[in-house]
Design a protein around this motif. Structure first.
Motif, PDB file in Angstrom:
ATOM      1  N   ILE A 127       0.842  -1.207   0.000  1.00 49.45           N
ATOM      2  CA  ILE A 127       0.000   0.000   0.000  1.00 49.45           C
ATOM      3  C   ILE A 127       0.880   1.262   0.000  1.00 49.45           C
ATOM      4  O   ILE A 127       0.641   2.208  -0.747  1.00 49.45           O
ATOM      5  N   GLY A 128       1.912   1.250   0.853  1.00 49.75           N
ATOM      6  CA  GLY A 128       2.826   2.394   0.905  1.00 49.75           C
ATOM      7  C   GLY A 128       3.519   2.622  -0.424  1.00 49.75           C
ATOM      8  O   GLY A 128       3.654   3.766  -0.887  1.00 49.75           O
ATOM      9  N   ALA A 129       3.933   1.514  -1.064  1.00 48.42           N
ATOM     10  CA  ALA A 129       4.619   1.629  -2.352  1.00 48.42           C
ATOM     11  C   ALA A 129       3.687   2.147  -3.436  1.00 48.42           C
ATOM     12  O   ALA A 129       4.079   2.970  -4.272  1.00 48.42           O
ATOM     13  N   VAL A 130       2.437   1.681  -3.433  1.00 49.78           N
ATOM     14  CA  VAL A 130       1.471   2.121  -4.443  1.00 49.78           C
ATOM     15  C   VAL A 130       1.141   3.604  -4.276  1.00 49.78           C
ATOM     16  O   VAL A 130       1.036   4.352  -5.254  1.00 49.78           O
ATOM     17  N   ILE A 131       0.982   4.043  -3.020  1.00 52.96           N
ATOM     18  CA  ILE A 131       0.742   5.471  -2.770  1.00 52.96           C
ATOM     19  C   ILE A 131       1.930   6.290  -3.288  1.00 52.96           C
ATOM     20  O   ILE A 131       1.772   7.348  -3.906  1.00 52.96           O
ATOM     21  N   GLY A 132       3.127   5.781  -3.029  1.00 48.22           N
ATOM     22  CA  GLY A 132       4.330   6.447  -3.527  1.00 48.22           C
ATOM     23  C   GLY A 132       4.343   6.525  -5.041  1.00 48.22           C
ATOM     24  O   GLY A 132       4.680   7.561  -5.626  1.00 48.22           O
ATOM     25  N   GLY A 179       7.062  10.606  -3.209  1.00 50.32           N
ATOM     26  CA  GLY A 179       6.749   9.275  -3.744  1.00 50.32           C
ATOM     27  C   GLY A 179       7.915   8.309  -3.594  1.00 50.32           C
ATOM     28  O   GLY A 179       7.737   7.157  -3.198  1.00 50.32           O
ATOM     29  N   CYS A 180       9.117   8.786  -3.910  1.00 51.66           N
ATOM     30  CA  CYS A 180      10.308   7.941  -3.748  1.00 51.66           C
ATOM     31  C   CYS A 180      10.484   7.503  -2.303  1.00 51.66           C
ATOM     32  O   CYS A 180      10.802   6.340  -2.017  1.00 51.66           O
ATOM     33  N   LEU A 181      10.276   8.435  -1.384  1.00 50.47           N
ATOM     34  CA  LEU A 181      10.418   8.116   0.038  1.00 50.47           C
ATOM     35  C   LEU A 181       9.383   7.086   0.485  1.00 50.47           C
ATOM     36  O   LEU A 181       9.687   6.169   1.250  1.00 50.47           O
ATOM     37  N   LEU A 182       8.138   7.223  -0.003  1.00 50.69           N
ATOM     38  CA  LEU A 182       7.085   6.285   0.372  1.00 50.69           C
ATOM     39  C   LEU A 182       7.386   4.880  -0.157  1.00 50.69           C
ATOM     40  O   LEU A 182       7.127   3.880   0.515  1.00 50.69           O
ATOM     41  N   ILE A 183       7.914   4.798  -1.373  1.00 46.49           N
ATOM     42  CA  ILE A 183       8.295   3.499  -1.927  1.00 46.49           C
ATOM     43  C   ILE A 183       9.379   2.855  -1.062  1.00 46.49           C
ATOM     44  O   ILE A 183       9.321   1.668  -0.715  1.00 46.49           O
ATOM     45  N   ASN A 214      18.994  15.275 -16.672  1.00 49.78           N
ATOM     46  CA  ASN A 214      18.544  16.435 -15.892  1.00 49.78           C
ATOM     47  C   ASN A 214      17.016  16.490 -15.755  1.00 49.78           C
ATOM     48  O   ASN A 214      16.441  17.565 -15.622  1.00 49.78           O
ATOM     49  N   GLU A 215      16.371  15.309 -15.788  1.00 53.21           N
ATOM     50  CA  GLU A 215      14.926  15.243 -15.561  1.00 53.21           C
ATOM     51  C   GLU A 215      14.694  15.339 -14.052  1.00 53.21           C
ATOM     52  O   GLU A 215      15.091  14.455 -13.291  1.00 53.21           O
ATOM     53  N   ARG A 216      14.046  16.406 -13.617  1.00 54.91           N
ATOM     54  CA  ARG A 216      13.937  16.689 -12.188  1.00 54.91           C
ATOM     55  C   ARG A 216      12.612  16.211 -11.598  1.00 54.91           C
ATOM     56  O   ARG A 216      11.574  16.275 -12.253  1.00 54.91           O
ATOM     57  N   LEU A 217      12.672  15.748 -10.367  1.00 60.11           N
ATOM     58  CA  LEU A 217      11.467  15.365  -9.641  1.00 60.11           C
ATOM     59  C   LEU A 217      10.904  16.575  -8.903  1.00 60.11           C
ATOM     60  O   LEU A 217      11.653  17.397  -8.391  1.00 60.11           O
ATOM     61  N   SER A 218       9.583  16.646  -8.844  1.00 61.35           N
ATOM     62  CA  SER A 218       8.937  17.691  -8.049  1.00 61.35           C
ATOM     63  C   SER A 218       8.932  17.257  -6.589  1.00 61.35           C
ATOM     64  O   SER A 218       9.429  16.172  -6.232  1.00 61.35           O
ATOM     65  N   LEU A 219       8.338  18.076  -5.741  1.00 54.19           N
ATOM     66  CA  LEU A 219       8.190  17.718  -4.328  1.00 54.19           C
ATOM     67  C   LEU A 219       7.386  16.429  -4.191  1.00 54.19           C
ATOM     68  O   LEU A 219       7.733  15.553  -3.398  1.00 54.19           O
ATOM     69  N   PHE A 220       6.312  16.304  -4.989  1.00 50.57           N
ATOM     70  CA  PHE A 220       5.498  15.090  -4.943  1.00 50.57           C
ATOM     71  C   PHE A 220       6.318  13.868  -5.369  1.00 50.57           C
ATOM     72  O   PHE A 220       6.175  12.775  -4.817  1.00 50.57           O
ATOM     73  N   GLY A 221       7.164  14.063  -6.384  1.00 46.82           N
ATOM     74  CA  GLY A 221       7.999  12.959  -6.839  1.00 46.82           C
ATOM     75  C   GLY A 221       8.954  12.489  -5.764  1.00 46.82           C
ATOM     76  O   GLY A 221       9.158  11.292  -5.564  1.00 46.82           O
ATOM     77  N   ALA A 263       1.070  10.325 -11.006  1.00 46.84           N
ATOM     78  CA  ALA A 263      -0.051  11.254 -11.189  1.00 46.84           C
ATOM     79  C   ALA A 263       0.306  12.682 -10.786  1.00 46.84           C
ATOM     80  O   ALA A 263      -0.160  13.633 -11.403  1.00 46.84           O
ATOM     81  N   LYS A 264       1.121  12.837  -9.756  1.00 41.21           N
ATOM     82  CA  LYS A 264       1.415  14.166  -9.232  1.00 41.21           C
ATOM     83  C   LYS A 264       2.731  14.743  -9.747  1.00 41.21           C
ATOM     84  O   LYS A 264       3.043  15.893  -9.490  1.00 41.21           O
ATOM     85  N   ASN A 265       3.491  13.922 -10.447  1.00 45.74           N
ATOM     86  CA  ASN A 265       4.825  14.380 -10.860  1.00 45.74           C
ATOM     87  C   ASN A 265       4.954  14.471 -12.384  1.00 45.74           C
ATOM     88  O   ASN A 265       6.036  14.501 -12.914  1.00 45.74           O
ATOM     89  N   SER A 266       3.823  14.466 -13.101  1.00 43.61           N
ATOM     90  CA  SER A 266       3.906  14.451 -14.548  1.00 43.61           C
ATOM     91  C   SER A 266       2.870  15.376 -15.157  1.00 43.61           C
ATOM     92  O   SER A 266       2.044  15.954 -14.478  1.00 43.61           O
TER      93      SER A 266
END
Length: 310
Positions: free
Chosen positions: A129-134, A276-280, A266-273, A140-143
Protein backbone atom coordinates in the motif's frame (compact mmCIF):
# COMPACT_ATOMS: atom_id res chain seq x y z
CA UNK A 1 24.72 -13.98 6.43
CA UNK A 2 21.57 -15.99 5.78
CA UNK A 3 20.41 -16.87 2.28
CA UNK A 4 17.24 -14.79 2.58
CA UNK A 5 19.22 -11.59 3.24
CA UNK A 6 21.63 -12.30 0.37
CA UNK A 7 18.74 -13.10 -1.97
CA UNK A 8 16.90 -9.88 -1.17
CA UNK A 9 20.11 -7.84 -1.43
CA UNK A 10 20.61 -9.40 -4.86
CA UNK A 11 17.09 -8.36 -5.87
CA UNK A 12 17.82 -4.79 -4.77
CA UNK A 13 20.89 -4.85 -7.01
CA UNK A 14 18.67 -6.09 -9.87
CA UNK A 15 16.28 -3.17 -9.25
CA UNK A 16 19.24 -0.78 -9.43
CA UNK A 17 20.46 -2.28 -12.71
CA UNK A 18 17.01 -2.20 -14.33
CA UNK A 19 16.25 1.29 -13.08
CA UNK A 20 19.54 2.68 -14.34
CA UNK A 21 19.09 1.20 -17.85
CA UNK A 22 15.87 3.05 -18.79
CA UNK A 23 17.81 6.03 -20.15
CA UNK A 24 20.27 3.75 -21.94
CA UNK A 25 17.45 1.82 -23.66
CA UNK A 26 15.59 5.00 -24.63
CA UNK A 27 18.72 6.33 -26.32
CA UNK A 28 19.34 3.02 -28.12
CA UNK A 29 15.85 2.73 -29.63
CA UNK A 30 16.52 5.94 -31.52
CA UNK A 31 18.84 3.78 -33.67
CA UNK A 32 17.08 0.39 -33.55
CA UNK A 33 13.31 -0.33 -33.41
CA UNK A 34 12.19 -1.60 -29.94
CA UNK A 35 11.40 -5.22 -30.84
CA UNK A 36 14.55 -5.53 -32.96
CA UNK A 37 16.64 -4.12 -30.14
CA UNK A 38 15.19 -6.63 -27.66
CA UNK A 39 15.65 -9.55 -30.08
CA UNK A 40 19.38 -8.81 -30.36
CA UNK A 41 19.76 -7.97 -26.67
CA UNK A 42 18.15 -11.18 -25.43
CA UNK A 43 19.92 -13.35 -28.01
CA UNK A 44 23.32 -12.12 -26.82
CA UNK A 45 22.30 -12.69 -23.18
CA UNK A 46 20.96 -16.16 -24.02
CA UNK A 47 24.23 -17.17 -25.65
CA UNK A 48 26.16 -16.02 -22.55
CA UNK A 49 23.92 -17.94 -20.11
CA UNK A 50 23.89 -21.07 -22.30
CA UNK A 51 27.69 -21.01 -22.52
CA UNK A 52 27.94 -20.88 -18.72
CA UNK A 53 25.33 -23.66 -18.39
CA UNK A 54 27.16 -25.81 -20.99
CA UNK A 55 30.44 -25.49 -19.09
CA UNK A 56 28.76 -26.23 -15.74
CA UNK A 57 27.21 -29.42 -17.12
CA UNK A 58 30.48 -30.35 -18.86
CA UNK A 59 28.78 -30.51 -22.24
CA UNK A 60 25.96 -32.79 -21.09
CA UNK A 61 22.53 -31.15 -21.07
CA UNK A 62 20.51 -33.08 -18.47
CA UNK A 63 17.23 -31.16 -18.61
CA UNK A 64 14.12 -32.91 -19.96
CA UNK A 65 11.55 -31.74 -22.50
CA UNK A 66 9.00 -31.11 -19.74
CA UNK A 67 11.36 -28.60 -18.19
CA UNK A 68 11.18 -26.52 -21.36
CA UNK A 69 7.54 -25.54 -20.73
CA UNK A 70 8.14 -23.41 -17.57
CA UNK A 71 10.99 -21.60 -19.30
CA UNK A 72 8.84 -20.87 -22.37
CA UNK A 73 5.97 -19.56 -20.20
CA UNK A 74 8.37 -17.31 -18.28
CA UNK A 75 9.80 -16.12 -21.58
CA UNK A 76 6.29 -15.25 -22.82
CA UNK A 77 5.70 -13.12 -19.70
CA UNK A 78 9.03 -11.38 -20.19
CA UNK A 79 8.25 -10.80 -23.86
CA UNK A 80 5.02 -9.02 -22.92
CA UNK A 81 6.81 -7.02 -20.23
CA UNK A 82 9.85 -5.91 -22.20
CA UNK A 83 8.10 -5.38 -25.54
CA UNK A 84 5.44 -3.05 -24.15
CA UNK A 85 7.95 -1.33 -21.88
CA UNK A 86 10.39 -0.63 -24.71
CA UNK A 87 7.62 0.51 -27.08
CA UNK A 88 6.26 2.70 -24.29
CA UNK A 89 9.63 4.41 -23.97
CA UNK A 90 9.07 5.83 -27.47
CA UNK A 91 6.23 7.94 -26.08
CA UNK A 92 7.00 8.56 -22.40
CA UNK A 93 9.93 9.49 -20.16
CA UNK A 94 12.31 7.01 -18.50
CA UNK A 95 11.27 7.98 -14.98
CA UNK A 96 7.53 7.65 -15.74
CA UNK A 97 8.13 4.28 -17.39
CA UNK A 98 9.99 3.15 -14.30
CA UNK A 99 7.22 4.34 -11.99
CA UNK A 100 4.41 2.62 -13.92
CA UNK A 101 6.41 -0.60 -14.21
CA UNK A 102 6.60 -0.53 -10.41
CA UNK A 103 2.81 -0.95 -10.19
CA UNK A 104 3.49 -4.69 -10.42
CA UNK A 105 4.05 -4.44 -6.65
CA UNK A 106 0.30 -4.41 -6.08
CA UNK A 107 -0.48 -6.77 -8.96
CA UNK A 108 1.77 -9.57 -7.63
CA UNK A 109 -0.04 -10.25 -4.31
CA UNK A 110 -3.41 -9.82 -6.02
CA UNK A 111 -2.67 -12.37 -8.75
CA UNK A 112 -0.96 -14.69 -6.26
CA UNK A 113 -4.14 -14.71 -4.17
CA UNK A 114 -6.48 -15.13 -7.16
CA UNK A 115 -4.61 -18.02 -8.77
CA UNK A 116 -2.90 -19.74 -5.84
CA UNK A 117 -4.89 -18.59 -2.78
CA UNK A 118 -1.68 -17.30 -1.19
CA UNK A 119 -2.58 -14.72 1.43
CA UNK A 120 0.17 -12.07 1.74
CA UNK A 121 1.51 -11.30 5.20
CA UNK A 122 0.12 -8.14 6.87
CA UNK A 123 3.49 -6.37 6.64
CA UNK A 124 3.62 -7.18 2.90
CA UNK A 125 0.15 -5.65 2.45
CA UNK A 126 1.17 -2.51 4.37
CA UNK A 127 4.40 -2.29 2.39
CA UNK A 128 2.52 -2.71 -0.91
CA UNK A 129 0.00 0.00 0.00
CA UNK A 130 2.83 2.39 0.91
CA UNK A 131 4.62 1.63 -2.35
CA UNK A 132 1.47 2.12 -4.44
CA UNK A 133 0.74 5.47 -2.77
CA UNK A 134 4.33 6.45 -3.53
CA UNK A 135 3.89 5.42 -7.15
CA UNK A 136 0.72 7.52 -7.33
CA UNK A 137 2.64 10.59 -6.19
CA UNK A 138 5.40 9.83 -8.68
CA UNK A 139 3.14 9.22 -11.69
CA UNK A 140 -0.05 11.25 -11.19
CA UNK A 141 1.42 14.17 -9.23
CA UNK A 142 4.83 14.38 -10.86
CA UNK A 143 3.91 14.45 -14.55
CA UNK A 144 1.98 16.33 -17.18
CA UNK A 145 -0.64 13.61 -17.59
CA UNK A 146 -0.92 10.13 -19.06
CA UNK A 147 0.09 9.26 -22.62
CA UNK A 148 -0.25 6.25 -24.90
CA UNK A 149 3.27 5.29 -23.84
CA UNK A 150 2.12 5.11 -20.22
CA UNK A 151 -0.64 2.71 -21.30
CA UNK A 152 1.87 0.43 -23.01
CA UNK A 153 4.07 0.43 -19.91
CA UNK A 154 1.04 -0.43 -17.74
CA UNK A 155 0.52 -3.60 -19.79
CA UNK A 156 4.19 -4.41 -19.22
CA UNK A 157 3.65 -4.20 -15.45
CA UNK A 158 1.17 -7.10 -15.66
CA UNK A 159 3.64 -9.12 -17.74
CA UNK A 160 6.34 -8.68 -15.10
CA UNK A 161 3.89 -9.49 -12.28
CA UNK A 162 2.98 -12.82 -13.90
CA UNK A 163 6.69 -13.49 -14.40
CA UNK A 164 7.42 -13.01 -10.69
CA UNK A 165 4.56 -15.34 -9.67
CA UNK A 166 5.44 -18.09 -12.15
CA UNK A 167 9.14 -17.87 -11.27
CA UNK A 168 8.22 -18.60 -7.66
CA UNK A 169 6.35 -21.74 -8.76
CA UNK A 170 9.06 -23.29 -10.92
CA UNK A 171 12.47 -22.30 -9.54
CA UNK A 172 12.57 -25.28 -7.16
CA UNK A 173 11.73 -27.75 -9.95
CA UNK A 174 14.00 -26.74 -12.83
CA UNK A 175 17.79 -26.08 -12.89
CA UNK A 176 18.36 -22.33 -12.60
CA UNK A 177 20.73 -21.90 -15.54
CA UNK A 178 18.57 -24.03 -17.84
CA UNK A 179 15.43 -22.13 -16.83
CA UNK A 180 17.16 -18.78 -17.39
CA UNK A 181 18.53 -19.86 -20.77
CA UNK A 182 15.16 -21.06 -22.08
CA UNK A 183 13.23 -17.97 -21.00
CA UNK A 184 15.80 -15.58 -22.44
CA UNK A 185 15.96 -17.37 -25.82
CA UNK A 186 12.13 -17.46 -25.87
CA UNK A 187 12.02 -13.67 -25.50
CA UNK A 188 14.60 -13.27 -28.26
CA UNK A 189 12.65 -15.54 -30.65
CA UNK A 190 9.29 -13.87 -29.98
CA UNK A 191 10.82 -10.41 -30.39
CA UNK A 192 12.53 -11.46 -33.64
CA UNK A 193 9.29 -12.82 -35.13
CA UNK A 194 7.36 -9.71 -34.03
CA UNK A 195 10.08 -7.42 -35.41
CA UNK A 196 9.92 -9.14 -38.82
CA UNK A 197 6.14 -8.60 -38.91
CA UNK A 198 5.86 -5.11 -37.44
CA UNK A 199 9.22 -3.33 -37.77
CA UNK A 200 11.92 -2.35 -40.20
CA UNK A 201 14.29 -4.95 -38.75
CA UNK A 202 16.73 -4.69 -41.67
CA UNK A 203 18.36 -1.72 -39.96
CA UNK A 204 20.43 -4.19 -37.90
CA UNK A 205 22.52 -4.67 -41.04
CA UNK A 206 23.20 -0.95 -41.35
CA UNK A 207 26.53 -0.17 -39.70
CA UNK A 208 25.46 3.38 -38.86
CA UNK A 209 22.77 1.90 -36.59
CA UNK A 210 24.18 -1.30 -35.12
CA UNK A 211 27.75 0.01 -34.74
CA UNK A 212 26.88 3.39 -33.24
CA UNK A 213 28.45 3.99 -29.83
CA UNK A 214 25.00 4.39 -28.25
CA UNK A 215 23.78 1.04 -29.58
CA UNK A 216 26.94 -0.86 -28.67
CA UNK A 217 26.98 0.57 -25.14
CA UNK A 218 23.28 -0.23 -24.68
CA UNK A 219 23.76 -3.80 -25.94
CA UNK A 220 26.68 -4.45 -23.59
CA UNK A 221 24.94 -3.01 -20.52
CA UNK A 222 21.50 -4.51 -21.14
CA UNK A 223 22.72 -7.92 -22.38
CA UNK A 224 25.34 -8.59 -19.70
CA UNK A 225 23.90 -6.80 -16.67
CA UNK A 226 20.24 -6.05 -17.40
CA UNK A 227 19.42 -9.47 -18.85
CA UNK A 228 21.92 -12.31 -18.30
CA UNK A 229 23.03 -11.34 -14.78
CA UNK A 230 19.73 -9.79 -13.63
CA UNK A 231 17.47 -12.72 -14.55
CA UNK A 232 19.90 -15.30 -13.24
CA UNK A 233 19.99 -13.35 -9.97
CA UNK A 234 16.20 -12.97 -9.81
CA UNK A 235 15.55 -16.63 -10.61
CA UNK A 236 18.06 -17.72 -7.96
CA UNK A 237 16.87 -15.23 -5.32
CA UNK A 238 13.22 -16.26 -5.61
CA UNK A 239 14.09 -19.61 -4.07
CA UNK A 240 14.55 -17.87 -0.75
CA UNK A 241 11.84 -15.19 -0.57
CA UNK A 242 8.17 -14.65 -1.43
CA UNK A 243 6.72 -13.24 -4.70
CA UNK A 244 5.09 -10.34 -2.83
CA UNK A 245 8.39 -9.33 -1.26
CA UNK A 246 10.10 -9.58 -4.65
CA UNK A 247 7.53 -7.16 -6.05
CA UNK A 248 8.06 -4.73 -3.18
CA UNK A 249 11.86 -4.78 -3.46
CA UNK A 250 11.63 -4.21 -7.22
CA UNK A 251 9.60 -1.04 -6.62
CA UNK A 252 12.98 0.56 -6.00
CA UNK A 253 13.48 0.29 -9.76
CA UNK A 254 11.56 3.53 -10.50
CA UNK A 255 13.46 5.31 -7.74
CA UNK A 256 16.74 4.33 -9.39
CA UNK A 257 15.24 5.28 -12.78
CA UNK A 258 14.41 8.75 -11.46
CA UNK A 259 17.90 9.20 -9.99
CA UNK A 260 19.53 8.07 -13.24
CA UNK A 261 17.27 10.32 -15.34
CA UNK A 262 18.21 13.26 -13.14
CA UNK A 263 21.94 12.57 -13.43
CA UNK A 264 22.02 11.79 -17.17
CA UNK A 265 19.18 13.87 -18.64
CA UNK A 266 18.54 16.43 -15.89
CA UNK A 267 14.93 15.24 -15.56
CA UNK A 268 13.94 16.69 -12.19
CA UNK A 269 11.47 15.36 -9.64
CA UNK A 270 8.94 17.69 -8.05
CA UNK A 271 8.19 17.72 -4.33
CA UNK A 272 5.50 15.09 -4.94
CA UNK A 273 8.00 12.96 -6.84
CA UNK A 274 10.46 13.09 -3.96
CA UNK A 275 7.71 12.17 -1.48
CA UNK A 276 6.75 9.27 -3.74
CA UNK A 277 10.31 7.94 -3.75
CA UNK A 278 10.42 8.12 0.04
CA UNK A 279 7.08 6.29 0.37
CA UNK A 280 8.30 3.50 -1.93
CA UNK A 281 11.46 3.14 0.13
CA UNK A 282 9.48 3.14 3.39
CA UNK A 283 7.10 0.53 1.98
CA UNK A 284 10.02 -1.73 1.17
CA UNK A 285 11.50 -1.29 4.65
CA UNK A 286 8.15 -2.09 6.32
CA UNK A 287 7.91 -5.31 4.32
CA UNK A 288 11.27 -6.34 5.77
CA UNK A 289 10.52 -5.53 9.43
CA UNK A 290 9.65 -8.47 11.73
CA UNK A 291 6.26 -6.93 12.59
CA UNK A 292 4.41 -10.20 13.19
CA UNK A 293 7.20 -11.55 15.39
CA UNK A 294 7.38 -8.32 17.41
CA UNK A 295 3.62 -8.26 17.93
CA UNK A 296 3.60 -11.92 18.95
CA UNK A 297 6.39 -11.39 21.49
CA UNK A 298 4.65 -8.29 22.84
CA UNK A 299 1.37 -10.20 23.14
CA UNK A 300 3.01 -13.08 25.01
CA UNK A 301 4.79 -10.70 27.41
CA UNK A 302 1.56 -8.83 28.14
CA UNK A 303 -0.29 -12.11 28.61
CA UNK A 304 2.31 -13.41 31.09
CA UNK A 305 2.24 -10.11 32.97
CA UNK A 306 -1.53 -10.24 33.16
CA UNK A 307 -1.45 -13.88 34.32
CA UNK A 308 0.91 -12.96 37.18
CA UNK A 309 -1.36 -10.14 38.33
CA UNK A 310 -4.35 -12.47 38.31
Amino acid sequence: MNKKFLAESGLLLVAFIWGSTFVVVQNAIEFLPPLTFNAVRFFIAGVIIFFIYFIQEKGKIKATGKQLVPGVLLGLCLFIGYSFQTIGLLYTTPSKAGFITGLSVVVVPLLSFIFYKNRPAPKAIIGSIGAVIGLYFLVAKNSTGLSIGDGFVLICAFGFAFHIILTDRVTKKVPILFLTTVQIFTVSLLCAVSAIIFENWQVVFETSHILSKTTILAMIITSLLGTAFAFFMQTTAQRFTSPTKVGIILTMEPVFAAITSFILTNERLSLFGTVGCLLIFIGMIISELPIEKTLAISFLKNKKSLDRKL
